[in-house]
Enzyme design. Structure first.
Site, mmCIF file in Angstrom:
data_model
loop_
_atom_site.group_PDB
_atom_site.id
_atom_site.type_symbol
_atom_site.label_atom_id
_atom_site.label_comp_id
_atom_site.label_asym_id
_atom_site.label_seq_id
_atom_site.Cartn_x
_atom_site.Cartn_y
_atom_site.Cartn_z
ATOM 1 N N TYR A 144 14.071 -10.899 -7.394
ATOM 2 C CA TYR A 144 12.754 -11.247 -7.939
ATOM 3 C C TYR A 144 11.692 -11.204 -6.856
ATOM 4 C CZ TYR A 144 14.430 -13.023 -12.426
ATOM 5 O OH TYR A 144 14.962 -13.136 -13.666
ATOM 6 N N CYS A 155 28.850 -1.195 -12.142
ATOM 7 C CA CYS A 155 29.321 -2.403 -11.480
ATOM 8 C C CYS A 155 29.513 -3.528 -12.504
ATOM 9 C CB CYS A 155 28.387 -2.769 -10.334
ATOM 10 S SG CYS A 155 29.189 -3.785 -9.097
ATOM 11 N N GLU A 214 23.671 5.177 -8.256
ATOM 12 C CA GLU A 214 22.214 5.358 -8.150
ATOM 13 C C GLU A 214 21.742 5.395 -6.696
ATOM 14 O OE1 GLU A 214 23.785 2.656 -9.094
ATOM 15 O OE2 GLU A 214 22.711 0.793 -8.632
ATOM 16 N N LEU A 266 0.822 -1.212 0.000
ATOM 17 C CA LEU A 266 0.000 0.000 0.000
ATOM 18 C C LEU A 266 0.854 1.258 0.000
ATOM 19 C CD1 LEU A 266 -2.915 -0.825 2.474
ATOM 20 C CD2 LEU A 266 -2.965 -0.733 -0.015
ATOM 21 N N HIS A 276 27.940 1.963 -7.131
ATOM 22 C CA HIS A 276 26.522 2.167 -7.448
ATOM 23 C C HIS A 276 26.110 3.609 -7.180
ATOM 24 C CE1 HIS A 276 25.421 -2.023 -8.241
ATOM 25 N NE2 HIS A 276 26.380 -2.310 -7.365
ATOM 26 N N MET A 299 30.118 -2.135 -15.820
ATOM 27 C CA MET A 299 31.491 -1.681 -16.084
ATOM 28 C C MET A 299 32.354 -2.888 -16.433
ATOM 29 S SD MET A 299 34.267 -0.407 -13.307
ATOM 30 C CE MET A 299 36.005 -0.316 -13.625
ATOM 31 N N GLN A 300 32.185 -3.953 -15.660
ATOM 32 C CA GLN A 300 33.008 -5.150 -15.896
ATOM 33 C C GLN A 300 32.794 -5.678 -17.316
ATOM 34 O OE1 GLN A 300 31.914 -7.790 -12.648
ATOM 35 N NE2 GLN A 300 32.813 -6.472 -11.099
HETATM 36 N N1 GLN Z 1 28.765 -9.833 -10.086
HETATM 37 C C1 GLN Z 1 29.706 -8.759 -10.032
HETATM 38 C C2 GLN Z 1 30.572 -8.804 -8.801
HETATM 39 O O1 GLN Z 1 30.251 -9.459 -7.851
HETATM 40 C C3 GLN Z 1 28.990 -7.419 -10.091
HETATM 41 C C4 GLN Z 1 28.182 -7.121 -8.890
HETATM 42 C C5 GLN Z 1 27.234 -6.000 -9.099
HETATM 43 O O2 GLN Z 1 26.964 -5.618 -10.226
HETATM 44 N N2 GLN Z 1 26.700 -5.460 -8.016
HETATM 45 O O3 GLN Z 1 31.584 -8.130 -8.766
#
Ligand code: GLN
Length: 543
Positions: free
Chosen positions: A54, A381, A517, A15, A515, A384-385
């Site tokens: 999820y 994160c 955000e 709610l 992060h 980027m990787q």
């Molecule tokens: N799986 C990646 C790691 O553990 C990225 C984690 C993420 O995006 N928060 O470094």
């Protein structure tokens, strides 16, 4: 002395208890009061860190490295008060604490029981580190009547009596459904919910009623009468178009005045300063343009998994006075031949955080598309990787580049993070260790290269951002990648962990290991999101 506001929910979940708490926090601030917000969650997980996005939505990470409920994100976005470890507690953690005490023999052989041991532990958590704020807002997860939430309800009931008189109130959020066939709003579910609450000793001081239609005066009086509250304490919560309208709507419905009144506090008669919220709403309702951003991720079917991200994108839109239209795309889509057309016509591509191999090749493809086409790319994160793996394969010629998070690869450009520096010393991790609590979490500083694009965006060369990862870009590949054109423009202060990469040959191609955000606010959009959307606006003018 801190006053406590306990917020419970009834009838059904979802709610908007989190938004109610966050908005009330913002309204009290607008009246000059200091606030802190807290969430008490009845489920048995020790923290939300290992829960599936999820089921549970995103895991929100605090500066001090706690993995918390996504509602803490709302609290920060609405009040700007950074949350801490002590602002989210679950039954699991409460029991863990008690069982540890029991094993240590702290209870001296006494019988350990829900009342008083569990309830006392809940009360300790609810009141810990209040820091003398004017108001502590404690949201209780779940709905009244749940078996799990009973000890929490009992604890807050007791707490009202433990605190000095007039220092705690209860707000209850319920649903007033509209029955189309009868053409009527129904108050019975609310009556039952309050009856349930009163049977465990809690009389709400303020009732907040979620409804799709205006509650007629007669119905309001009926709710007040049957639920034993005054008429003015029945606050209507009508659906609004944007969550950032909620503080304004609650103020108009009289919530802040009623809350102060319930504490016996005079509201000064002056209107609170809500200009922050009206400005935000003006930017949202009267945008001067629109950009399309593709978010290429894995949990795109469940928006709550990317709550802070979608808010931060909206904040980037507010900063540029444009509407941000987000296309959520499952990354696996790009693993099929000729699928790249899904990205035609977007003004920016964002690959967010993620875990595991599934869909990773699609994210790498998305990064490639962005790089080759000059479309703004923002990798966060995992994003980027994947961008670094793409650069390694296609710019530096390391065909076998991959991540050790996936099964076997020749060049683990991204490898398990086994050692890093914290304020308290060096942290180390073993391969194959526990999953819970083994990530590099929370705020860490990074140093930005003078003259880099990111230093220009932040207007700083020293930043602090929140992290949540187990893997890192392997710094040993730095020279090869830089030689190929990918600049490592942000590093941990010891120079060992790459924090930011950028592609100077591209209009806007930035990957960050943290992060951003999590720290963006509608009234203070994160500079990277503001800049990314600005780049998307420029891109939209080109096409
Ligand atoms: N799986 C990646 C790691 O553990 C990225 C984690 C993420 O995006 N928060 O470094």
């Amino acid at each position: 002395m801190t006053r406590y506001i306990f917020i419970t929910g009834g009838v059904v979940s979802s709610l908007g208890k989190g938004l109610l708490s966050a908005s009330l926090g913002a309204l009290l601030q607008a009246r000059g009061h200091s606030v802190r917000l807290r969430k008490l969650d009845p489920y048995l997980n020790v923290d939300p860190g290992t829960m599936s996005p999820y089921q549970h939505g995103e895991v929100y990470v605090t500066d001090d490295g706690a993995e918390t409920d996504l509602d803490l994100g709302h609290y920060e976005r609405f009040t700007g008060v950074p949350s801490r470890q002590t602002d989210n507690v679950t039954s699991g953690r409460i029991y863990q604490t008690i069982l540890e005490r029991e094993r240590r023999g702290d209870y001296l052989g006494g019988t350990v029981q829900v009342i008083p041991h569990v309830t006392n532990a809940i009360k300790e958590f609810a009141t810990a580190q209040a820091d003398g704020v004017d108001f502590m807002l404690c949201e209780i997860g779940g709905t009244v009547g749940d078996i799990e939430s009973l000890p929490f309800m009992e604890a807050i009931r007791q707490l009202k009596n433990d605190l000095p008189r007039g220092h705690a109130i209860f707000i209850h959020l319920t649903l007033v459904p509209y029955i189309a066939a009868a053409g009527e709003l129904k108050t019975k579910p609310t009556q039952h919910s309050v009856k349930e609450l009163r049977s465990i000793g809690i009389q709400p001081d303020v009732l907040v009623c979620r409804t799709e239609h205006a509650i007629p005066e007669g119905e309001r009086r009926k709710i007040a009468l049957f639920c034993n509250v005054r008429d003015s304490a029945v606050i209507e919560a009508r659906d609004v178009t944007s969550i950032y309208e909620v503080p304004i709507a609650y103020h108009k419905a009289g919530l802040d005045t009623e809350v102060l009144d319930a504490f016996g506090l005079e509201s000064s008669g002056e209107e609170p300063d809500l200009s922050r919220w009206t400005d935000i709403m003006a930017a949202i309702t009267e945008p001067e343009g629109e950009v399309k951003i593709a978010v290429v991720g894995k949990y795109t079917g469940l928006r709550d998994a990317y709550k802070s991200l979608s808010e931060a994108l909206a904040h980037g839109g507010i900063a540029n006075r444009v509407k941000v239209e987000v296309n959520w795309i499952e990354s696996e889509v790009f693993e099929a031949e000729n699928s790249v057309h899904h990205l035609e016509g977007v003004n920016g591509i964002l690959v967010p955080g993620g875990f595991g191999e599934r869909g990773s090749e699609g994210k790498i493809e998305a990064a490639r598309f962005a790089r080759e086409r000059g479309v703004p790319y923002f990798g966060i994160c995992f994003g980027m990787q994947m961008a670094v793996i793409e650069a390694a394969r296609n710019m530096a010629g390391l065909g076998g580049a991959g991540s050790s998070e996936f099964n076997g690869c020749a060049d683990p450009i991204v490898g398990l993070l086994t050692e890093w520096e914290t304020d308290a010393g060096t942290e180390t991790r073993e391969e194959g260790g526990d999953l819970g609590g083994t990530m590099r979490l929370g705020a860490y500083p990074a140093l930005l290269a003078e003259g880099s694009q990111v230093a220009g965006i932040y207007h700083a060369t020293e930043i602090s951002e929140r992290h949540r990862h187990r893997y890192e870009v392997n710094v040993h590949y730095r020279d090869r990648l830089e030689g190929a054109g990918l600049k490592f423009s942000g590093m941990s202060p010891d120079g060992r962990l790459p924090e930011i990469v950028e592609n100077p040959a591209h209009p806007w191609f930035i990957g960050v290991q943290f992060h951003p955000e999590l720290k963006s606010k509608p009234f203070d959009p994160h500079p990277l999101f503001a800049s990314f959307i600005e780049a998307a606006v420029k891109q939209s003018r080109l096409v």
